[in-house]
Design a protein around this motif. Sequence first.
Motif, PDB file in Angstrom:
ATOM      1  N   THR A 171       1.421  -1.205  -0.250  1.00  0.00           N
ATOM      2  CA  THR A 171       0.294   0.456   0.069  1.00  0.00           C
ATOM      3  C   THR A 171       1.141   1.161  -0.419  1.00  0.00           C
ATOM      4  OG1 THR A 171      -1.791  -1.326   1.149  1.00  0.00           O
ATOM      5  CG2 THR A 171      -1.696   0.840   1.121  1.00  0.00           C
ATOM      6  N   GLY A 172       2.301   1.268   1.076  1.00  0.00           N
ATOM      7  CA  GLY A 172       2.996   2.982   0.858  1.00  0.00           C
ATOM      8  C   GLY A 172       3.680   2.663  -0.300  1.00  0.00           C
ATOM      9  N   GLY A 220       2.751   7.845   1.227  1.00  0.00           N
ATOM     10  CA  GLY A 220       2.954   6.561   0.401  1.00  0.00           C
ATOM     11  C   GLY A 220       4.297   6.245   1.920  1.00  0.00           C
ATOM     12  N   THR A 221       4.961   7.288   2.315  1.00  0.00           N
ATOM     13  CA  THR A 221       5.880   7.286   3.055  1.00  0.00           C
ATOM     14  C   THR A 221       6.446   7.024   4.248  1.00  0.00           C
ATOM     15  OG1 THR A 221       7.495   9.179   1.550  1.00  0.00           O
ATOM     16  CG2 THR A 221       8.642   8.771   4.445  1.00  0.00           C
ATOM     17  N   LEU A 223       3.035   4.948   5.465  1.00  0.00           N
ATOM     18  CA  LEU A 223       2.827   3.711   4.935  1.00  0.00           C
ATOM     19  C   LEU A 223       4.213   2.760   4.676  1.00  0.00           C
ATOM     20  CD1 LEU A 223      -0.040   4.202   2.955  1.00  0.00           C
ATOM     21  CD2 LEU A 223      -0.360   3.235   5.578  1.00  0.00           C
ATOM     22  N   LEU A 224       5.156   3.183   3.754  1.00  0.00           N
ATOM     23  CA  LEU A 224       5.796   2.281   4.051  1.00  0.00           C
ATOM     24  C   LEU A 224       7.018   2.551   5.224  1.00  0.00           C
ATOM     25  CD1 LEU A 224       8.860   2.626   0.784  1.00  0.00           C
ATOM     26  CD2 LEU A 224       9.831   2.865   3.220  1.00  0.00           C
TER      27      LEU A 224
END
Length: 340
Positions: A171-172, A220-221, A223-224
């Motif tokens: 997802t990320g 995104g960052t 989530l990663l």
Amino acid sequence: MIARPLLLVRMARPPVIVLLGMFTATGMAQTGHGEDRFLLARALVVVFGFLVFSVACNDIADVLVDRVNLPGDPGRPLVTGTAHRRDMVLAGATAAALALAATLTLHWPATLVTVAGLAIGAAYSLRPLRLAARGVVAPLVLPACYVAVPYLVGIFAVRDSLRPEDVLLLTGLYVGFIGRILLKDFRDVRGDEMFGKRTFLVRHGRGWTCSFSAFCWTAGTILLLAAVRHPTIELIAVNAAYLAVALLLLRALSTERGARRDEHLIAAIAIVGRGIVLSALVHLALTNAGWPTPQYAAVMITLSACLLGLAAAMARRGPLAAPSGRASEAVGERRVAIRS
């Protein structure tokens, strides 16, 4: 008619295949067993076939638009006349068969992922669905192919099941890639407007596109970092630096100052995006291998410093050589200003 093997290689555009290869390797590394090079090679054959099939579909569907946006680009065989439509159809069919055959050497879910990816890749470009022309749907669907397929193939090369942290990392990567793929439309805006292709940029303009991209980069960052195995202070620090630079570049891009400046900024943002994926991959590889903290930190900091320095140079000077020479310059001169 050019040789068909050469056509397959030409259609697998180097920057894209490198990026998809990193997603594949990241999927394998996320399982904790990414050191098997022979297994990685088999997974990359699947990804190569999937990419060539997707490119063939896109080039066939967008040939008229590409003649406006990318005249003379050697990466577009239909535009330059080095291949005909039947060649592209045969190349796409051959690539799809290669991808499906290679999945049989991996765990069975890899075949399901590849079949789904090929179907979505066709639906993205070809009628009657042609998702690429459906506004906000396009930047949501394309990353689902270009991130999920290679990443999941990497995981299913090692095992036949997904874990919650695998899905969160996917997802990320997916959300972050949406933030980057939105910017592709800056290059193509003239042809998109001319042929009625209602991309996010055409519909909402430069300001909203950059703002939504910034949101995706940030989400995104986060989530990663929440999903990656064994996160470290160094990984958090380098990702914070990547994100800060990306947001600064997006802020600059939100102001219209010419096509050439846009090209420089988007190229720099692309380097930062690859840096995020590469740093996550290197982090997983080093932690899986049990590297001591000082050596690990030195590698992570050096890698991020080099990539950020390259991004800064790209933002100032742009690519050293445009892929289509004078043709790309002519496109830049003719490109209409994007509404603010």
